[in-house]
Design a protein around this motif. Structure first.
Motif, PDB file in Angstrom:
ATOM      1  N   GLY A 268       1.484   1.268   9.296  1.00 56.54           N
ATOM      2  CA  GLY A 268       0.040   1.084   9.255  1.00 56.54           C
ATOM      3  C   GLY A 268      -0.739   2.096  10.069  1.00 56.54           C
ATOM      4  O   GLY A 268      -0.221   2.726  10.989  1.00 56.54           O
ATOM      5  N   THR A 269      -1.991   2.245   9.716  1.00 55.84           N
ATOM      6  CA  THR A 269      -2.968   3.031  10.475  1.00 55.84           C
ATOM      7  C   THR A 269      -4.347   2.654   9.960  1.00 55.84           C
ATOM      8  O   THR A 269      -4.490   2.138   8.852  1.00 55.84           O
ATOM      9  N   ILE A 270      -5.369   2.895  10.771  1.00 58.67           N
ATOM     10  CA  ILE A 270      -6.720   2.469  10.398  1.00 58.67           C
ATOM     11  C   ILE A 270      -7.274   3.304   9.250  1.00 58.67           C
ATOM     12  O   ILE A 270      -7.904   2.781   8.332  1.00 58.67           O
ATOM     13  N   TRP A 271      -7.055   4.617   9.287  1.00 57.09           N
ATOM     14  CA  TRP A 271      -7.600   5.483   8.243  1.00 57.09           C
ATOM     15  C   TRP A 271      -6.741   5.396   6.976  1.00 57.09           C
ATOM     16  O   TRP A 271      -5.522   5.576   7.038  1.00 57.09           O
ATOM     17  N   ARG A 272      -7.389   5.198   5.843  1.00 57.71           N
ATOM     18  CA  ARG A 272      -6.664   5.212   4.566  1.00 57.71           C
ATOM     19  C   ARG A 272      -6.013   6.568   4.323  1.00 57.71           C
ATOM     20  O   ARG A 272      -4.907   6.657   3.777  1.00 57.71           O
ATOM     21  N   THR A 273      -6.663   7.632   4.748  1.00 57.77           N
ATOM     22  CA  THR A 273      -6.139   8.973   4.487  1.00 57.77           C
ATOM     23  C   THR A 273      -4.876   9.283   5.294  1.00 57.77           C
ATOM     24  O   THR A 273      -4.152  10.229   4.969  1.00 57.77           O
ATOM     25  N   LYS A 274      -4.603   8.513   6.346  1.00 57.59           N
ATOM     26  CA  LYS A 274      -3.413   8.755   7.160  1.00 57.59           C
ATOM     27  C   LYS A 274      -2.187   7.984   6.675  1.00 57.59           C
ATOM     28  O   LYS A 274      -1.092   8.153   7.221  1.00 57.59           O
ATOM     29  N   LEU A 275      -2.361   7.137   5.689  1.00 52.99           N
ATOM     30  CA  LEU A 275      -1.258   6.278   5.251  1.00 52.99           C
ATOM     31  C   LEU A 275      -0.216   7.063   4.463  1.00 52.99           C
ATOM     32  O   LEU A 275      -0.546   7.771   3.506  1.00 52.99           O
ATOM     33  N   TRP A 276       1.027   6.920   4.842  1.00 53.18           N
ATOM     34  CA  TRP A 276       2.159   7.420   4.064  1.00 53.18           C
ATOM     35  C   TRP A 276       2.603   6.278   3.163  1.00 53.18           C
ATOM     36  O   TRP A 276       2.689   5.134   3.627  1.00 53.18           O
ATOM     37  N   PRO A 277       2.866   6.531   1.873  1.00 50.39           N
ATOM     38  CA  PRO A 277       3.180   5.422   0.958  1.00 50.39           C
ATOM     39  C   PRO A 277       4.354   4.573   1.436  1.00 50.39           C
ATOM     40  O   PRO A 277       5.336   5.079   1.992  1.00 50.39           O
ATOM     41  N   ALA A 278       4.252   3.267   1.188  1.00 51.70           N
ATOM     42  CA  ALA A 278       5.311   2.340   1.615  1.00 51.70           C
ATOM     43  C   ALA A 278       6.653   2.717   1.016  1.00 51.70           C
ATOM     44  O   ALA A 278       7.700   2.586   1.666  1.00 51.70           O
ATOM     45  N   MET A 279       6.654   3.213  -0.230  1.00 57.18           N
ATOM     46  CA  MET A 279       7.924   3.565  -0.855  1.00 57.18           C
ATOM     47  C   MET A 279       8.536   4.819  -0.238  1.00 57.18           C
ATOM     48  O   MET A 279       9.750   5.001  -0.249  1.00 57.18           O
ATOM     49  N   HIS A 280       7.713   5.695   0.324  1.00 58.10           N
ATOM     50  CA  HIS A 280       8.252   6.839   1.075  1.00 58.10           C
ATOM     51  C   HIS A 280       8.923   6.347   2.356  1.00 58.10           C
ATOM     52  O   HIS A 280      10.016   6.814   2.725  1.00 58.10           O
ATOM     53  N   PHE A 281       8.265   5.404   3.035  1.00 57.62           N
ATOM     54  CA  PHE A 281       8.899   4.807   4.205  1.00 57.62           C
ATOM     55  C   PHE A 281      10.225   4.151   3.829  1.00 57.62           C
ATOM     56  O   PHE A 281      11.230   4.295   4.541  1.00 57.62           O
TER      57      PHE A 281
END
Length: 361
Positions: free
Chosen positions: A203-216
Protein backbone atom coordinates in the motif's frame (compact mmCIF):
# COMPACT_ATOMS: atom_id res chain seq x y z
CA UNK A 1 26.43 25.92 23.43
CA UNK A 2 26.16 29.55 24.55
CA UNK A 3 25.37 32.28 22.04
CA UNK A 4 23.78 35.70 22.19
CA UNK A 5 20.45 33.93 21.79
CA UNK A 6 20.76 31.44 24.67
CA UNK A 7 20.92 31.87 28.42
CA UNK A 8 24.34 31.17 29.98
CA UNK A 9 24.58 28.11 32.25
CA UNK A 10 21.30 26.73 30.98
CA UNK A 11 21.09 23.68 28.69
CA UNK A 12 20.12 24.45 25.12
CA UNK A 13 16.41 24.14 24.29
CA UNK A 14 15.65 23.34 20.64
CA UNK A 15 12.36 22.76 18.85
CA UNK A 16 12.31 20.59 15.71
CA UNK A 17 9.40 21.37 13.38
CA UNK A 18 8.28 18.63 11.00
CA UNK A 19 4.56 18.12 11.25
CA UNK A 20 3.81 15.29 8.80
CA UNK A 21 3.78 12.74 7.04
CA UNK A 22 5.14 9.44 8.38
CA UNK A 23 8.02 9.11 5.92
CA UNK A 24 8.89 12.80 6.14
CA UNK A 25 8.95 12.69 9.94
CA UNK A 26 11.26 9.68 9.79
CA UNK A 27 13.47 11.73 7.44
CA UNK A 28 13.60 14.42 10.13
CA UNK A 29 14.39 12.07 13.03
CA UNK A 30 18.18 12.07 12.38
CA UNK A 31 18.16 15.82 13.11
CA UNK A 32 16.90 15.10 16.64
CA UNK A 33 19.52 12.38 17.03
CA UNK A 34 22.32 14.69 15.88
CA UNK A 35 21.19 17.38 18.31
CA UNK A 36 21.19 14.86 21.14
CA UNK A 37 24.71 13.70 20.28
CA UNK A 38 25.96 17.26 20.18
CA UNK A 39 24.09 18.39 23.33
CA UNK A 40 23.41 15.45 25.68
CA UNK A 41 21.83 17.77 28.26
CA UNK A 42 19.67 19.74 25.81
CA UNK A 43 15.89 19.87 25.99
CA UNK A 44 14.69 18.77 22.56
CA UNK A 45 11.07 19.23 21.53
CA UNK A 46 9.31 18.29 18.31
CA UNK A 47 6.21 19.90 16.83
CA UNK A 48 4.46 17.08 14.99
CA UNK A 49 1.06 15.78 13.93
CA UNK A 50 -0.71 12.50 14.54
CA UNK A 51 -0.19 9.67 13.61
CA UNK A 52 3.56 10.30 13.38
CA UNK A 53 3.52 11.37 17.03
CA UNK A 54 2.12 7.98 18.06
CA UNK A 55 4.82 6.18 16.11
CA UNK A 56 7.72 8.24 17.49
CA UNK A 57 6.51 8.76 21.05
CA UNK A 58 9.07 7.27 23.43
CA UNK A 59 12.05 8.03 21.19
CA UNK A 60 15.01 8.53 23.53
CA UNK A 61 16.30 11.58 21.66
CA UNK A 62 13.16 13.70 22.14
CA UNK A 63 12.04 15.13 25.47
CA UNK A 64 8.61 16.36 24.40
CA UNK A 65 6.29 16.06 21.42
CA UNK A 66 3.99 18.99 20.79
CA UNK A 67 1.06 17.60 18.81
CA UNK A 68 -0.29 20.05 16.25
CA UNK A 69 -4.06 20.37 16.83
CA UNK A 70 -6.45 18.25 14.87
CA UNK A 71 -9.10 20.08 12.92
CA UNK A 72 -11.88 20.88 15.39
CA UNK A 73 -15.57 21.35 14.60
CA UNK A 74 -16.21 25.06 14.69
CA UNK A 75 -14.01 28.12 14.44
CA UNK A 76 -14.10 28.84 18.19
CA UNK A 77 -12.93 25.34 19.08
CA UNK A 78 -10.17 25.47 16.46
CA UNK A 79 -8.89 28.85 17.65
CA UNK A 80 -8.91 27.59 21.23
CA UNK A 81 -6.87 24.53 20.25
CA UNK A 82 -4.30 26.71 18.51
CA UNK A 83 -4.04 29.06 21.49
CA UNK A 84 -3.36 26.12 23.82
CA UNK A 85 -0.79 24.73 21.38
CA UNK A 86 0.96 28.10 21.12
CA UNK A 87 0.96 28.48 24.91
CA UNK A 88 2.46 25.01 25.29
CA UNK A 89 5.26 25.91 22.90
CA UNK A 90 5.96 29.26 24.58
CA UNK A 91 6.08 27.70 28.04
CA UNK A 92 9.05 25.57 26.96
CA UNK A 93 11.14 28.71 26.33
CA UNK A 94 12.97 27.40 23.28
CA UNK A 95 16.24 29.05 22.29
CA UNK A 96 16.02 27.86 18.69
CA UNK A 97 13.48 26.30 16.34
CA UNK A 98 14.58 24.45 13.22
CA UNK A 99 11.94 24.06 10.52
CA UNK A 100 12.78 21.28 8.07
CA UNK A 101 9.29 21.25 6.48
CA UNK A 102 9.41 24.65 4.81
CA UNK A 103 5.68 25.46 4.62
CA UNK A 104 3.61 28.37 5.88
CA UNK A 105 2.17 26.38 8.78
CA UNK A 106 5.53 24.97 9.87
CA UNK A 107 7.08 28.43 9.78
CA UNK A 108 4.15 29.73 11.80
CA UNK A 109 4.76 27.03 14.42
CA UNK A 110 8.42 28.05 14.67
CA UNK A 111 7.31 31.67 15.18
CA UNK A 112 4.69 30.65 17.76
CA UNK A 113 7.42 28.93 19.78
CA UNK A 114 8.92 32.31 20.66
CA UNK A 115 12.40 31.04 19.83
CA UNK A 116 14.73 33.95 19.07
CA UNK A 117 16.57 31.87 16.48
CA UNK A 118 14.16 30.45 13.88
CA UNK A 119 16.01 28.39 11.30
CA UNK A 120 14.99 27.13 7.89
CA UNK A 121 15.91 26.71 4.25
CA UNK A 122 16.77 29.67 2.02
CA UNK A 123 15.55 29.65 -1.56
CA UNK A 124 12.40 28.72 -3.41
CA UNK A 125 10.42 25.46 -3.51
CA UNK A 126 13.27 23.51 -5.11
CA UNK A 127 15.52 24.46 -2.19
CA UNK A 128 13.05 23.57 0.57
CA UNK A 129 11.14 26.80 1.33
CA UNK A 130 7.61 27.15 -0.02
CA UNK A 131 4.53 29.31 0.37
CA UNK A 132 5.06 32.04 3.02
CA UNK A 133 7.54 30.06 5.09
CA UNK A 134 10.34 32.62 4.92
CA UNK A 135 8.22 35.32 6.58
CA UNK A 136 8.37 33.51 9.91
CA UNK A 137 12.08 32.65 10.01
CA UNK A 138 15.07 34.85 10.78
CA UNK A 139 17.95 32.44 10.10
CA UNK A 140 17.76 30.94 6.63
CA UNK A 141 20.49 28.87 5.05
CA UNK A 142 21.04 27.67 1.49
CA UNK A 143 21.86 23.99 1.08
CA UNK A 144 24.06 22.87 -1.80
CA UNK A 145 21.78 21.61 -4.63
CA UNK A 146 24.19 18.68 -5.03
CA UNK A 147 22.91 17.39 -1.68
CA UNK A 148 19.92 15.48 -2.98
CA UNK A 149 18.39 13.17 -0.38
CA UNK A 150 15.94 14.79 2.03
CA UNK A 151 17.72 13.32 5.06
CA UNK A 152 21.07 14.73 3.93
CA UNK A 153 19.45 18.10 3.22
CA UNK A 154 17.91 18.21 6.69
CA UNK A 155 21.27 17.39 8.26
CA UNK A 156 23.01 19.95 6.02
CA UNK A 157 20.60 22.61 7.31
CA UNK A 158 21.40 21.60 10.88
CA UNK A 159 25.12 21.78 10.06
CA UNK A 160 24.78 25.22 8.48
CA UNK A 161 22.94 26.50 11.55
CA UNK A 162 25.83 25.60 13.84
CA UNK A 163 23.48 23.97 16.35
CA UNK A 164 25.34 20.66 16.15
CA UNK A 165 28.77 21.67 14.94
CA UNK A 166 29.92 22.56 11.45
CA UNK A 167 30.66 19.03 10.22
CA UNK A 168 27.87 17.15 8.48
CA UNK A 169 26.57 14.67 11.07
CA UNK A 170 25.89 11.02 10.30
CA UNK A 171 22.27 9.93 9.96
CA UNK A 172 21.14 8.05 13.05
CA UNK A 173 17.70 7.06 14.30
CA UNK A 174 16.89 6.77 17.99
CA UNK A 175 13.53 5.03 17.96
CA UNK A 176 11.48 3.23 20.62
CA UNK A 177 11.97 -0.49 21.22
CA UNK A 178 8.60 -1.46 19.65
CA UNK A 179 7.35 -4.63 21.30
CA UNK A 180 3.58 -4.36 20.89
CA UNK A 181 1.92 -7.49 22.38
CA UNK A 182 -0.59 -8.05 19.56
CA UNK A 183 2.15 -8.15 16.94
CA UNK A 184 4.38 -10.36 19.08
CA UNK A 185 1.45 -12.73 19.63
CA UNK A 186 0.91 -12.95 15.85
CA UNK A 187 4.56 -13.91 15.32
CA UNK A 188 4.41 -16.48 18.11
CA UNK A 189 1.20 -18.09 16.82
CA UNK A 190 2.76 -18.63 13.40
CA UNK A 191 6.17 -19.72 14.65
CA UNK A 192 7.96 -16.75 13.10
CA UNK A 193 11.33 -16.09 14.71
CA UNK A 194 13.48 -12.97 14.61
CA UNK A 195 15.20 -12.65 11.25
CA UNK A 196 13.18 -15.54 9.86
CA UNK A 197 10.53 -13.86 7.70
CA UNK A 198 9.94 -11.04 5.21
CA UNK A 199 7.36 -8.25 5.39
CA UNK A 200 5.58 -7.11 2.24
CA UNK A 201 3.56 -3.88 2.19
CA UNK A 202 1.69 -3.22 -1.09
CA UNK A 203 0.00 0.00 0.00
CA UNK A 204 0.74 3.69 -0.36
CA UNK A 205 -1.36 6.85 -0.29
CA UNK A 206 -0.66 7.96 -3.86
CA UNK A 207 -2.36 5.92 -6.58
CA UNK A 208 0.58 6.64 -8.87
CA UNK A 209 3.01 4.94 -6.46
CA UNK A 210 1.15 1.63 -6.38
CA UNK A 211 2.87 -1.43 -7.83
CA UNK A 212 0.24 -3.93 -9.06
CA UNK A 213 -0.74 -6.64 -6.57
CA UNK A 214 0.02 -9.34 -9.13
CA UNK A 215 3.57 -7.99 -9.54
CA UNK A 216 3.99 -8.27 -5.78
CA UNK A 217 2.60 -11.81 -5.94
CA UNK A 218 5.07 -12.74 -8.66
CA UNK A 219 7.95 -11.35 -6.61
CA UNK A 220 6.81 -13.24 -3.51
CA UNK A 221 6.50 -16.52 -5.45
CA UNK A 222 10.02 -16.24 -6.82
CA UNK A 223 11.39 -15.16 -3.45
CA UNK A 224 9.82 -18.27 -1.96
CA UNK A 225 11.47 -20.49 -4.55
CA UNK A 226 14.86 -18.86 -4.03
CA UNK A 227 14.89 -18.60 -0.24
CA UNK A 228 11.84 -20.42 1.21
CA UNK A 229 11.31 -17.42 3.46
CA UNK A 230 7.90 -17.01 5.12
CA UNK A 231 6.21 -13.75 4.09
CA UNK A 232 3.88 -11.54 6.13
CA UNK A 233 1.72 -9.20 4.02
CA UNK A 234 0.68 -6.08 5.96
CA UNK A 235 -2.07 -3.64 5.15
CA UNK A 236 -4.01 -0.61 6.43
CA UNK A 237 -7.54 0.15 5.26
CA UNK A 238 -9.88 -1.80 3.00
CA UNK A 239 -8.17 -0.99 -0.30
CA UNK A 240 -4.82 -2.20 0.97
CA UNK A 241 -6.47 -5.25 2.50
CA UNK A 242 -7.90 -6.17 -0.90
CA UNK A 243 -4.45 -5.97 -2.50
CA UNK A 244 -2.90 -7.93 0.38
CA UNK A 245 -5.50 -10.68 0.07
CA UNK A 246 -4.79 -10.97 -3.67
CA UNK A 247 -1.08 -11.39 -2.97
CA UNK A 248 -1.71 -14.06 -0.33
CA UNK A 249 -4.18 -15.93 -2.55
CA UNK A 250 -1.91 -15.87 -5.59
CA UNK A 251 1.48 -16.41 -3.95
CA UNK A 252 0.58 -18.55 -0.97
CA UNK A 253 0.27 -21.87 -2.75
CA UNK A 254 3.06 -24.15 -1.59
CA UNK A 255 4.79 -21.57 0.63
CA UNK A 256 3.88 -19.73 3.84
CA UNK A 257 2.44 -16.35 2.88
CA UNK A 258 0.43 -14.90 5.74
CA UNK A 259 -2.05 -12.05 5.87
CA UNK A 260 -1.23 -9.87 8.86
CA UNK A 261 -4.03 -8.71 11.15
CA UNK A 262 -4.88 -5.00 11.01
CA UNK A 263 -1.86 -3.26 12.50
CA UNK A 264 -1.28 0.27 13.70
CA UNK A 265 2.09 1.91 13.11
CA UNK A 266 3.68 0.71 16.34
CA UNK A 267 2.54 -2.85 15.66
CA UNK A 268 3.94 -2.57 12.14
CA UNK A 269 7.24 -1.38 13.62
CA UNK A 270 7.24 -4.40 15.93
CA UNK A 271 6.87 -6.73 12.92
CA UNK A 272 9.48 -4.84 10.91
CA UNK A 273 12.13 -4.69 13.63
CA UNK A 274 12.29 -8.49 13.71
CA UNK A 275 12.09 -9.10 9.94
CA UNK A 276 14.82 -10.26 7.57
CA UNK A 277 13.55 -8.13 4.68
CA UNK A 278 11.01 -5.49 3.74
CA UNK A 279 9.49 -5.11 0.27
CA UNK A 280 7.11 -2.29 -0.59
CA UNK A 281 6.42 0.91 -2.50
CA UNK A 282 7.59 4.45 -1.85
CA UNK A 283 5.72 4.71 1.44
CA UNK A 284 5.95 5.34 5.16
CA UNK A 285 6.49 1.63 5.95
CA UNK A 286 9.53 1.55 3.63
CA UNK A 287 11.11 4.50 5.41
CA UNK A 288 10.26 2.95 8.77
CA UNK A 289 12.01 -0.28 7.74
CA UNK A 290 15.09 1.68 6.69
CA UNK A 291 15.10 3.64 9.94
CA UNK A 292 14.95 0.35 11.85
CA UNK A 293 17.97 -0.89 9.84
CA UNK A 294 15.96 -3.68 8.20
CA UNK A 295 17.11 -4.68 4.69
CA UNK A 296 14.65 -2.80 2.50
CA UNK A 297 13.65 -2.84 -1.18
CA UNK A 298 11.25 -0.18 -2.42
CA UNK A 299 9.63 0.15 -5.85
CA UNK A 300 9.65 3.65 -7.38
CA UNK A 301 7.81 5.29 -10.27
CA UNK A 302 6.60 8.91 -10.06
CA UNK A 303 9.10 10.00 -7.40
CA UNK A 304 12.89 10.10 -7.35
CA UNK A 305 14.72 7.63 -5.09
CA UNK A 306 17.78 9.88 -5.11
CA UNK A 307 15.70 12.37 -3.13
CA UNK A 308 13.19 10.18 -1.28
CA UNK A 309 14.42 6.61 -1.43
CA UNK A 310 14.80 4.44 1.70
CA UNK A 311 18.08 5.53 3.25
CA UNK A 312 21.24 3.64 4.05
CA UNK A 313 23.46 0.83 2.76
CA UNK A 314 20.91 -1.89 3.57
CA UNK A 315 18.26 -0.26 1.40
CA UNK A 316 17.68 -0.32 -2.35
CA UNK A 317 15.23 1.35 -4.71
CA UNK A 318 14.09 -0.20 -7.98
CA UNK A 319 12.60 1.59 -10.98
CA UNK A 320 12.48 1.09 -14.74
CA UNK A 321 15.95 0.71 -16.27
CA UNK A 322 14.96 3.25 -18.90
CA UNK A 323 12.98 6.01 -17.26
CA UNK A 324 9.94 7.28 -19.10
CA UNK A 325 10.12 10.85 -20.35
CA UNK A 326 7.70 11.90 -17.60
CA UNK A 327 9.69 10.44 -14.69
CA UNK A 328 9.83 11.71 -12.04
CA UNK A 329 6.57 13.65 -12.24
CA UNK A 330 5.80 13.93 -8.49
CA UNK A 331 2.10 13.68 -9.32
CA UNK A 332 -0.74 11.93 -7.52
CA UNK A 333 -2.53 11.46 -10.85
CA UNK A 334 -1.03 9.96 -13.99
CA UNK A 335 -0.98 12.37 -16.94
CA UNK A 336 -0.57 9.37 -19.30
CA UNK A 337 -3.47 7.54 -17.72
CA UNK A 338 -1.72 4.15 -17.83
CA UNK A 339 0.54 4.27 -14.74
CA UNK A 340 3.25 2.85 -17.00
CA UNK A 341 6.18 3.63 -14.70
CA UNK A 342 4.79 1.12 -12.19
CA UNK A 343 2.85 -1.25 -14.46
CA UNK A 344 5.85 -1.92 -16.72
CA UNK A 345 8.26 -2.66 -13.88
CA UNK A 346 8.81 -6.42 -13.92
CA UNK A 347 9.15 -8.40 -10.65
CA UNK A 348 12.53 -9.93 -11.61
CA UNK A 349 14.80 -6.91 -10.91
CA UNK A 350 12.90 -6.33 -7.67
CA UNK A 351 13.55 -9.91 -6.56
CA UNK A 352 17.22 -9.61 -7.51
CA UNK A 353 17.55 -6.66 -5.14
CA UNK A 354 15.71 -8.60 -2.42
CA UNK A 355 18.13 -11.51 -2.78
CA UNK A 356 21.10 -9.14 -2.69
CA UNK A 357 19.80 -7.56 0.53
CA UNK A 358 19.34 -10.99 2.11
CA UNK A 359 22.78 -12.19 1.05
CA UNK A 360 24.40 -9.04 2.47
CA UNK A 361 22.93 -9.47 5.95
Amino acid sequence: MTTDETTPNRPLRVLLVRLSAIGDCLHAAPVASALRRAHPDAFIGWAIQEPAADLLRGSPGVDRFHVYPRRASGLTAQLGAFRRFRRELRNCRYDAAIDVQGLTKSGLVAWWSGARRRIGFRGGPAMGSRELNSLFLNRRFAVDPAVTHVIDRNLALLCASGLAGREHPLAEWRLPGYAEPEALDFLKRHGLVDGGYAVVSPGTIWRTKLWPAMHFAGAVRRLGRERALPVVVVWAGEEERSAAEKIVASAGKGQPVLLAPPTDLRELATLLRRAALFLGCDSGPAHLAAALDVPCVSVFGPTDPARNGPYGPRSASVQLDQRLECQPCWRRTCSRGDFACMELLDPDPVVEECLARLDAR
